[in-house]
Design an enzyme around this catalytic site. Structure first.
Site, PDB file in Angstrom:
ATOM      1  CB  SER A  22      50.414  34.889  39.168  1.00 31.28           C
ATOM      2  OG  SER A  22      51.022  36.108  38.813  1.00 31.28           O
ATOM      3  CG  HIS A  48      48.325  35.332  43.256  1.00 30.00           C
ATOM      4  ND1 HIS A  48      47.452  36.389  43.407  1.00 30.00           N
ATOM      5  CD2 HIS A  48      49.067  35.623  42.158  1.00 30.00           C
ATOM      6  CE1 HIS A  48      47.653  37.272  42.449  1.00 30.00           C
ATOM      7  NE2 HIS A  48      48.630  36.833  41.679  1.00 30.00           N
TER       8      HIS A  48
END
Length: 225
Positions: A22, A48
């Protein structure tokens, strides 16, 4: 010596892979930014947490903020004072415990509620005052993600009553006084701060910021001889 954080990482290899992938996607898609090498991991973790690239640009730092947060954690036993229980619930207790840190919030205390009614203020204001009376603000990391009035009161306590947090993470979300409260914090010179400009923010962003700092503190700790 291992270079992998053992406390502030995800607890399973699969979780670590997802988180690292990510972060790599964010790095690839974020585009240009003006953050320093020390600041970027915090902004990246905030992106995130919400999948919102607007935090690239909205996030603002006092020049000493990152180092102040890391040093407060490495010191050990630094309190985290929050405006709402959501922040305390969201923070990883093992990660905090590694540095002997505990969370505190008073917004639902009976005396806070009663005083707020009597004085016609918000619970958030009285909760900050209670934290100050208990001596918890000095040297603390103060995280505010919900209540602009808590942040405004914190600035007053700093300016008028000598409160001296180690770091203010000021990220209340909302439409009434949210942007203004963060602008007010950003006027402080002697107390480091991290803020999100404008209306966006929230408790999840405070949690993401503190977790990023915890990871950086552990990395610093592991790098020490």
């Amino acid at each position: 010596m291992s270079t992998v954080n053992t406390v502030t990482e995800q607890l399973t290899r699969a979780g670590q892979v997802i988180e690292h992938d990510s972060f790599a996607i964010i790095d690839a898609e974020v585009g240009p930014h003006a953050y320093t090498e020390a600041q970027w991991p915090i902004v990246r973790r905030m992106i995130h947490a919400n999948a919102d690239f607007d935090f690239n640009g909205l996030t603002d730092f006092h020049a000493d903020a990152v180092e102040a947060g890391i040093q407060a954690m490495l010191k050990g036993g630094t309190p985290v004072v929050a405006d709402v229980e959501m922040i305390c619930s969201g923070l990883s207790q093992p990660r905090l415990g590694h540095f002997g840190m505990k969370t505190h919030q008073f917004i639902s205390d009976a005396d806070v509620i009663e005083t707020a009614k009597v004085e016609d203020t918000t619970r958030a204001v009285q909760a900050m005052r209670k934290a100050h009376r208990k001596g918890l603000l000095n040297g603390a990391i103060v995280g505010i993600g919900n209540a602009p009035t808590a942040l405004i009161e914190l600035v007053r306590l700093i300016r008028e009553e000598g409160a001296k947090p180690a770091l203010v993470v000021g990220m209340p979300v909302g439409f009434v006084s949210a942007a203004e409260s963060k602008d007010l914090v950003a006027e402080l010179n002697d107390v480091p701060w991290i803020v999100i400009r404008g209306r966006k923010g929230g408790s999840t962003l405070v949690v993401a910021t503190v977790h990023a700092l915890l990871s950086m503190a552990e990395a610093r700790q592991k790098a020490q001889p």
